[in-house]
Design a protein around this motif. Sequence first.
Motif, PDB file in Angstrom:
ATOM      1  N   PRO A 264      -2.217  37.845  20.224  1.00  0.00           N
ATOM      2  CA  PRO A 264      -3.211  37.654  19.166  1.00  0.00           C
ATOM      3  C   PRO A 264      -4.301  36.669  19.564  1.00  0.00           C
ATOM      4  N   LEU A 265      -5.495  36.917  19.031  1.00  0.00           N
ATOM      5  CA  LEU A 265      -6.606  35.993  19.271  1.00  0.00           C
ATOM      6  C   LEU A 265      -6.306  34.633  18.658  1.00  0.00           C
ATOM      7  N   LEU A 266      -5.809  34.630  17.432  1.00  0.00           N
ATOM      8  CA  LEU A 266      -5.456  33.398  16.721  1.00  0.00           C
ATOM      9  C   LEU A 266      -4.013  33.524  16.237  1.00  0.00           C
ATOM     10  N   PRO A 267      -3.042  33.024  17.018  1.00  0.00           N
ATOM     11  CA  PRO A 267      -1.639  33.155  16.613  1.00  0.00           C
ATOM     12  C   PRO A 267      -1.379  32.497  15.261  1.00  0.00           C
ATOM     13  N   LEU A 268      -0.942  33.287  14.293  1.00  0.00           N
ATOM     14  CA  LEU A 268      -0.698  32.748  12.962  1.00  0.00           C
ATOM     15  C   LEU A 268       0.490  31.799  12.950  1.00  0.00           C
ATOM     16  N   SER A 269       1.326  31.863  13.996  1.00  0.00           N
ATOM     17  CA  SER A 269       2.467  30.946  14.085  1.00  0.00           C
ATOM     18  C   SER A 269       2.014  29.492  14.166  1.00  0.00           C
ATOM     19  N   LEU A 270       0.780  29.256  14.639  1.00  0.00           N
ATOM     20  CA  LEU A 270       0.275  27.883  14.687  1.00  0.00           C
ATOM     21  C   LEU A 270       0.262  27.256  13.298  1.00  0.00           C
ATOM     22  N   PHE A 271      -0.115  28.058  12.301  1.00  0.00           N
ATOM     23  CA  PHE A 271      -0.243  27.527  10.944  1.00  0.00           C
ATOM     24  C   PHE A 271       1.108  27.352  10.268  1.00  0.00           C
ATOM     25  N   ALA A 272       2.170  27.839  10.906  1.00  0.00           N
ATOM     26  CA  ALA A 272       3.508  27.568  10.389  1.00  0.00           C
ATOM     27  C   ALA A 272       3.947  26.145  10.697  1.00  0.00           C
ATOM     28  N   ARG A 273       3.240  25.497  11.592  1.00  0.00           N
ATOM     29  CA  ARG A 273       3.520  24.098  11.911  1.00  0.00           C
ATOM     30  C   ARG A 273       2.805  23.228  10.879  1.00  0.00           C
ATOM     31  N   PRO A 274       3.515  22.447  10.105  1.00  0.00           N
ATOM     32  CA  PRO A 274       2.879  21.684   9.016  1.00  0.00           C
ATOM     33  C   PRO A 274       1.718  20.812   9.474  1.00  0.00           C
ATOM     34  N   ALA A 275       1.874  20.145  10.606  1.00  0.00           N
ATOM     35  CA  ALA A 275       0.804  19.257  11.073  1.00  0.00           C
ATOM     36  C   ALA A 275      -0.443  20.041  11.433  1.00  0.00           C
ATOM     37  N   TYR A 276      -0.267  21.221  12.032  1.00  0.00           N
ATOM     38  CA  TYR A 276      -1.432  22.018  12.404  1.00  0.00           C
ATOM     39  C   TYR A 276      -2.144  22.559  11.167  1.00  0.00           C
ATOM     40  N   ALA A 277      -1.374  23.036  10.203  1.00  0.00           N
ATOM     41  CA  ALA A 277      -1.980  23.487   8.947  1.00  0.00           C
ATOM     42  C   ALA A 277      -2.729  22.340   8.266  1.00  0.00           C
ATOM     43  N   ALA A 278      -2.162  21.135   8.359  1.00  0.00           N
ATOM     44  CA  ALA A 278      -2.793  19.975   7.729  1.00  0.00           C
ATOM     45  C   ALA A 278      -4.141  19.653   8.366  1.00  0.00           C
ATOM     46  N   VAL A 279      -4.202  19.610   9.714  1.00  0.00           N
ATOM     47  CA  VAL A 279      -5.477  19.267  10.352  1.00  0.00           C
ATOM     48  C   VAL A 279      -6.500  20.383  10.174  1.00  0.00           C
ATOM     49  N   TRP A 478       1.495  15.904   5.683  1.00  0.00           N
ATOM     50  CA  TRP A 478       2.158  16.785   6.635  1.00  0.00           C
ATOM     51  C   TRP A 478       1.780  16.494   8.079  1.00  0.00           C
ATOM     52  N   LEU A 479       1.051  15.415   8.305  1.00  0.00           N
ATOM     53  CA  LEU A 479       0.781  15.022   9.688  1.00  0.00           C
ATOM     54  C   LEU A 479       2.038  14.426  10.296  1.00  0.00           C
ATOM     55  N   ALA A 493      10.721  20.395  15.609  1.00  0.00           N
ATOM     56  CA  ALA A 493      10.789  18.975  15.949  1.00  0.00           C
ATOM     57  C   ALA A 493       9.759  18.143  15.216  1.00  0.00           C
ATOM     58  N   LEU A 494       8.882  18.804  14.479  1.00  0.00           N
ATOM     59  CA  LEU A 494       7.841  18.057  13.775  1.00  0.00           C
ATOM     60  C   LEU A 494       8.447  17.328  12.603  1.00  0.00           C
ATOM     61  N   GLU A 495       8.023  16.100  12.436  1.00  0.00           N
ATOM     62  CA  GLU A 495       8.559  15.271  11.368  1.00  0.00           C
ATOM     63  C   GLU A 495       7.458  14.919  10.395  1.00  0.00           C
ATOM     64  N   ALA A 496       7.630  15.241   9.158  1.00  0.00           N
ATOM     65  CA  ALA A 496       6.587  14.961   8.159  1.00  0.00           C
ATOM     66  C   ALA A 496       6.479  13.471   7.889  1.00  0.00           C
ATOM     67  N   THR A 497       5.261  13.057   7.632  1.00  0.00           N
ATOM     68  CA  THR A 497       5.017  11.662   7.322  1.00  0.00           C
ATOM     69  C   THR A 497       5.263  11.404   5.854  1.00  0.00           C
TER      70      THR A 497
END
Length: 498
Positions: A264-279, A478-479, A493-497
């Motif tokens: 995919p041009l823009l993998p939607l899995s990136l936005f499943a990561r809370p920090a990435y969706a937040a930024v 969510w950073l 492994a991402l840990e919410a703030t």
Amino acid sequence: MKAPRTSSPLLPFAMLVLTLVLAALDQTILSTAVPVISRELPGGWPLAWVFSAYLLAATVVIALYGRLADVLGKKPMLLLAIGLFLAGSLACGASQNVQQLVLARALQGAGGGGLMTLAMLTVPDLFAPEQRGRYQALLGAAYGVSTMFGPLMGGALVEHLSWHWAFWMNVPPAALAWAVLASTLPSKPGTPTAARAPATQGRQRMAIDWLGAALLTAALVLLLLATQHGQLNLPEQVSLWLLLALGATFTLGFLWRQKRAAHPLLPLSLFARPAYAAVSLIGTATGVALYAAVVFLPQYLQIGLHLSPTGSAWHLLPLMAGITLAAITSGKLLRAQRPAASIARAACLLMLLSFGLMAGVLQWLPAKPLALSAALLPLGLGLGLLFPIVTVVAQRVSPAQHMGIATAAPIMLRSLGGAAGVALLAALLVHLMKRELATTLAHGAPADAVTAALAHGLQSVFGCAAAAVLLALVATNWLVKKQPREGMAKAGALEATS
């Protein structure tokens, strides 16, 4: 793994700053040159297309540059972007009518749109991880300040030379940057592009989702045209609702394609990561906030308080100073391992304070431009703090193979947030002003009726911009608290703030 380095990383970095400054200047440099261009250039196309062509082209190519950088390497894409920008600048300066200028601006935007993303992507190839926040902050500061100086430089060039030099001035520094980066910039880690076998290059080309790119381009063009609908004098058949409907259709088609594409041009899995969706959300909000101030405040100063375009531009200096100072400070804080979430929260609070101050000045001190100017300082500080955070966090929480598109997407969303936000807020402002003026005229028309209606309407506009910042403030929860190693983060492994 340490980033590859040249013997002097500061030289290619200086060239990155130079290209970014040129691209930023060209977004706003024409704002004070338009009256002269309209007198000197023949042509039946609306002059608003000169701005919109650059905006459209620059926005739609951001994601494609990011993906191509992942597949083909950052260096060749950066050199291509600079080359297109240089060619577009030459063509703009040589234009003999509005149609030529619009097409040349689109070519220039096709290059300029990739410079911000590719410059941010190139920093990790020049500096060690602990230094990257600082240098990405410097890039953000250079971009923000240059955007503000565009109107001042445009006015000076038109007054002392001609509007052609607003474009021709780009050519020598862009050519210098291309030559220096071609010789000093490290290539993509791994097998050099030139040494790859044709079969490998063919597989790489197949790894690019060209259908997804076409769908995204169509969606962005239609939606951006919708945001500019009132200024572009489009044919009657091309209604606002038609553009919105087609834009939404192509957007859904793009999302459907991204779910099913092998690459995919823009993998939607990136936005499943809370920090990435937040930024991503924070990036969109910064676009709304920045352009709400940059577009509407000069309008009030010129229309309501009768300042000249150059005079109104000078009143944006606190915003420039705040962005510069805070972007450098943000880089130092990130380098000192200060939590990104805490910095981002402080930035959002500063921006909310600024919009509150501006609304208060418009209510109680509407004839004091210096008070409005001072109220911009906290906004600049907040934006400057956030610019590096968006890029640094996006890169830290994304897989290495998606680093290019992961960096590009929040930048694309910032541009979309600015364009769409300004269009919606402008429509709100016009509606509020018409309603107030209709009421005022029914009871007599005081001399300052337009100024008062504009001031009252802008209070609501800045309130809406503050609402976007409030959403960004919520997103800071969510950073990530603990910064994972760049390109190696895993979703689990991402840990919410807190």
